[in-house]
Each structure stands twice: as C-alpha cells, then as structure tokens.
Design a protein around this motif. Sequence first.
Motif, PDB file in Angstrom:
ATOM      1  N   GLN A   1      95.409  97.577  33.538  1.00  0.00           N
ATOM      2  CA  GLN A   1      96.212  98.817  32.487  1.00  0.00           C
ATOM      3  C   GLN A   1      96.265  99.981  33.811  1.00  0.00           C
ATOM      4  N   GLY A   2      97.644 100.115  33.793  1.00  0.00           N
ATOM      5  CA  GLY A   2      97.538 101.382  34.943  1.00  0.00           C
ATOM      6  C   GLY A   2      97.239 101.390  35.831  1.00  0.00           C
ATOM      7  N   LEU A   3      97.341  99.994  36.389  1.00  0.00           N
ATOM      8  CA  LEU A   3      96.666  99.974  38.212  1.00  0.00           C
ATOM      9  C   LEU A   3      97.880 100.626  38.721  1.00  0.00           C
TER      10      LEU A   3
ATOM     11  N   ALA B   1      99.128  89.761  44.453  1.00  0.00           N
ATOM     12  CA  ALA B   1      99.614  90.000  46.409  1.00  0.00           C
ATOM     13  C   ALA B   1     100.864  90.896  46.140  1.00  0.00           C
ATOM     14  N   LEU B   2     101.611  90.024  45.915  1.00  0.00           N
ATOM     15  CA  LEU B   2     103.101  91.242  45.886  1.00  0.00           C
ATOM     16  C   LEU B   2     103.028  92.399  44.950  1.00  0.00           C
ATOM     17  N   THR B   3     102.607  92.623  44.104  1.00  0.00           N
ATOM     18  CA  THR B   3     102.052  93.653  43.293  1.00  0.00           C
ATOM     19  C   THR B   3     100.994  95.150  43.925  1.00  0.00           C
ATOM     20  N   MET B   4     100.378  94.499  43.820  1.00  0.00           N
ATOM     21  CA  MET B   4      99.141  95.649  43.966  1.00  0.00           C
ATOM     22  C   MET B   4      98.869  95.002  45.565  1.00  0.00           C
ATOM     23  N   CYS B   5      99.057  94.484  46.506  1.00  0.00           N
ATOM     24  CA  CYS B   5      99.063  94.951  47.404  1.00  0.00           C
ATOM     25  C   CYS B   5      97.697  94.227  48.162  1.00  0.00           C
TER      26      CYS B   5
ATOM     27  N   ASN C   1      84.896  99.581  39.683  1.00  0.00           N
ATOM     28  CA  ASN C   1      85.177 101.180  39.617  1.00  0.00           C
ATOM     29  C   ASN C   1      86.033 102.068  38.932  1.00  0.00           C
ATOM     30  N   GLY C   2      86.980 101.720  38.430  1.00  0.00           N
ATOM     31  CA  GLY C   2      88.345 102.365  38.270  1.00  0.00           C
ATOM     32  C   GLY C   2      89.755 102.665  39.751  1.00  0.00           C
ATOM     33  N   GLY C   3      89.326 102.525  40.898  1.00  0.00           N
ATOM     34  CA  GLY C   3      89.963 102.688  42.242  1.00  0.00           C
ATOM     35  C   GLY C   3      91.277 102.414  42.446  1.00  0.00           C
ATOM     36  N   MET C   4      91.272 101.011  41.463  1.00  0.00           N
ATOM     37  CA  MET C   4      93.268 100.674  41.741  1.00  0.00           C
ATOM     38  C   MET C   4      93.813 101.718  40.580  1.00  0.00           C
ATOM     39  N   LYS C   5      93.370 102.187  39.918  1.00  0.00           N
ATOM     40  CA  LYS C   5      94.042 102.613  38.722  1.00  0.00           C
ATOM     41  C   LYS C   5      95.099 104.114  39.715  1.00  0.00           C
ATOM     42  N   GLU C   6      95.929 103.920  39.337  1.00  0.00           N
ATOM     43  CA  GLU C   6      97.142 104.971  39.238  1.00  0.00           C
ATOM     44  C   GLU C   6      96.454 106.444  39.582  1.00  0.00           C
TER      45      GLU C   6
END
Length: 555
Positions: free
Chosen positions: A257-259, A237-241, A550-555
């Motif tokens: 990885q690479g989020l 929660a604190l890193t990805m919100c 589906n990769g939508g949380m990647k950078e």
Amino acid sequence: MLIIMFSFFAEFAFWDEFESRFNFIAVDYLVYTFEVINNINQSYPLPWLISGMVLLTLLVTFIFYKKRIFQQSFKTDTPFASRLLITGTVVLGALLGVLFIPNSWADGPHNRYQNELSKAGIYSFFSAFRNNELNYYDFYAKEPEATTFSTVRADLQEPNAAFLDNGYNIRRQIDSAGVVQKPNVILVTIESFSADFMGHFGNTQHLTPILDELADSAVLFTNMYATGTRTVRGMEALTMCVPPTPGNSIVRRSDNQGLFTVGSVFKNAGYSRSFFYGGDGYFDNMNNFFGSNGFDITDKGGRFEPGDHFTGARSIIDDKDIHFANAWGICDEDLYDAVIREADARYAKQQPFFDFVMTTSNHRPFTYPAKKIDIPSGSGREGAVKYTDYAIGEFLKKVRTKPWFNNTVIIFVADHCASSAGKNEINVSKYHIPCIIYNLKNNTRAVIEKQCSQIDMFATLFGLLNWQYGSNWYGKNVLSPTFQPRAYVATYQKLGYLQRDSLVTLSPNQQIATSIWNAKTDEQQAIKNDPQLSQKAIAAYQSAYYLYKNGGMKE
C-alpha cells in the motif's frame, strides 16, 4: 486412488499450458478456484476426463480386490510395534525430505525441460507453496549495500536527473526544457501477447492487421522485454517501474500500500487514476493493489472478499453492458466500452485521466463473441489473438469519434508473452513483447530499436511529453542519448540481467552464470562471468529488494 490418478493426468494438462511441473502458478491458481474451475471447464471436456478417471480408478480397485491385496493389507497379523516402526520410518522419511531436500536439487545447469521433467509434480507443488517469496539476502549473490547503491545510482544518472538524497535510495527529480503536454493517457495491457504474433516481427498468419497498421503511425518499440511470465509481473513493471524481486510479485504481497507508482506521478499532475479489468479484480490481489495505491476500480465483480480493504472506489460493470463472458471475464469489446463510458464522464467534468486497462480475451479457453473474425471461438490461441486485435480496432473506431480523443495518448503493451519455457532457464525470446504509443501530438512516428524493458515505457512517455516529475524508478527514457541498452528478465527464482547479447543469471545458492545469447537462433552459450556485468545485475536486484523491504518504494 482417485487423487493419485487425477494429479498424475493433471500434470499433462498443466505442462501443455505452462511447459512446467506444478509451480508457483499452480499454487496461486489453487487459491482462485472460481476462475480456475470455470477455465478448466471451458477448456477441457471435463465429463469425459472425470468419467475416465473414475473408470480407471474402479478398474484398478477391482484388480486389487481380485488379487486380494486389500485383504492382505487390512487383515494382516503384523504386531503393533512392527506397524509403528514401519509407519514411523515412512513419516520420518517424508519429514526429512520436506525439510532437507530442496526441489532445486533437480535443476541442472542447462536445459530447462530436462530440469522440469526430472522433478516430481506433487513435490514441486508443495515446494512452490513453501517458497513463494524468497529472501534475496539468504539465497542470492550480494554486494555491500554501499557498493550496490553506488552502482545503481551511477547507472540511473542522467543529464536531466538530480538525486534528492544521498545514501540508500534512488529518488530523483527529472527535468525537461521542452513544452509540457498533458494529454489523457489510456494504457491497454494486453494479456499474453508475444511480439511474434505481429507481422512487424515476422508473423505471416495476418493475425494482427490493426496493430500492424497502428505501428506504422505511432511510436513502436521493437526490442522491449517483459520482466516476467505472469500478469502480476507485468503490472508490477508497468506501475512501479522496478526490477522483479524473487518470489511473488509485489502486486500479490501484503505490504504493497502507498507505493510510489506511475499513478503517483499522474496524481501530482492532477489526473484521476482508474484500473479496468474484465474479470473479478479479487483475482491475483489486483483490486487491493490498485485500490490501495490511488486507483479507482472498474471490474466485472462477482464477489466481495473480506480481504478487500482499499481506499479506491469500486464500480461493477452492469450485466446489461456485458454481451459475452467466459471464465476469465468479459470480452475485450465490452471492457473497452466501459473505458469509453468512464472517459466520457471524466471529460464532461473536465478531469484529465489515466487509465490502466487489463484485457482477458487472449487467455485460455480462447473464447470470444461469435462471427467477429474468421476463426471459430475456442479453437486456439490464434483465434484469440486475432479477436484481441479486432477488439482494438473497434475500440479505436469509437474513440476517434470522441471529443477527448485528440488529447488522449493510447498505449498498447503486453503484460508478458504467451509462453516462457524453452531450452534455457530464462529463454530470452519468450520475453520479447510489442509496445506502441499512439496518438501523440503532431502524430509522432518513431521506431525505437534500442533494447529496453517494460519498466522504461513510462519514463520514455514522460520524456516525449516533456514532463518534470519526481521519480523513484529504475526505468529510464530510452530516447535519452545516455541510455544504455539493457533489460530485466526473470522467473520466480532466476533473476536475469540482459545487456545486448550478454545475459547474467542470478540463482539461489548465490550462483551467478553468464551466457551469450544468439537472437537469431535463440541459443545461449555459457561464458566466463564478467565481474562488472555481474555487479550491475546484483546491484539492480539487491537494491530493489532492499528498497521494498525497508519502505524505500513508498510514496
């Protein structure tokens, strides 16, 4: 016989700690034998307990022997075909039970204690082992994807936010008209720290004089809720919100990885990013998660597992800098000293920094250095809470003498509460946590009473600092005039959406339940589902699951 005895009595110890039958936690902890065995050894009188198990086993075995039960069993003349039929029936029954009888059959609609007591511990263990990640689309109520993202995007829309793309995403640009501040940021995530430990929230034991004093000179969130009941949920929660997805935390999953994380925003602003942990960061996959998402690692170490593959650098805290340690790691004072040493080094290089610090002292076996506080080490949770507060005070004394202090914001927030069980499946009061943002420029003081979630903390901080940044979060600036109070509170399977006093709970088998929560009595009264509120809950959790898968949380 010994295994049966041991598992039976182990359930009492597990219930005492988690108020639950064996669940995902038991499965997770079985993987981390080093920490768990040491924790149990330091928390319970193992020689007496094991001796008791052995003696009881011998007694039962002796009684069976005297009654000639073994002789009757092993020297019977039952034909092979009969024995095969009996064995086959038992094995078939076991297989059918495993394949077709879900543990959720034991769950009723109201009292969580009753649900847990009605289950079998060993069956619950293997059920949790098989279901540690749940497919949202298979188990939960859902809406068409277009409807889901339309609802979420409408909820995330703010006057200073502009979506970057159309469709199934939430990426947007956050703008600010104020003067940008770029302080160092140290996030101290406190282990198992419920709001009701503090005097500000009604505690009369005077366990947290430092934090209570700090709260009077800082930004204090009085109505913040954790998203889950374990450390990895708080980290997520604190890193990805983002709201929690059913099953394991993303911190524990393989494709993490690479989020796009808080670290991504700090990286784009030119900050170094570090993760500090008092134990071995192999535990709960912490090192892999942070190290694969742009953070350098500083931990106690202890082993390098073949599965540790991450790009961040790893530093081990030297033995000479460790004055006290237990099963979970070094004491908080030693951890804070490591943070200070690294901050000194970054300051010397004129490098702004963001630190994610995870403490361990407020965890069973509740041991800490002697003669620091007036409660003996190992005597219980109250002593650990008071030592945790004491260590924060010592940390602040030291950092206030540093040349980088005046340009450093320090945040104190809990990862989750000390316990989560209660009368209800999601006991809202057991998610209430404190959060303090300290040392903002001009000594900003404020009390934020709006209901909010852990995922909103960094969006609020960046609002206070007037940052312009890209966001892929569900978190929002609580101080924005358009902010609508709400919080995400969940277990591994139950997904809760709290809006003021209305709680929507999404459960497997596409179940939706709504209740009114009375904060004073901590009671919930079931009511008819509100379609609009249910849609908000479904939209948040379904879209979060979609983005992750589906990769939508990647950078």
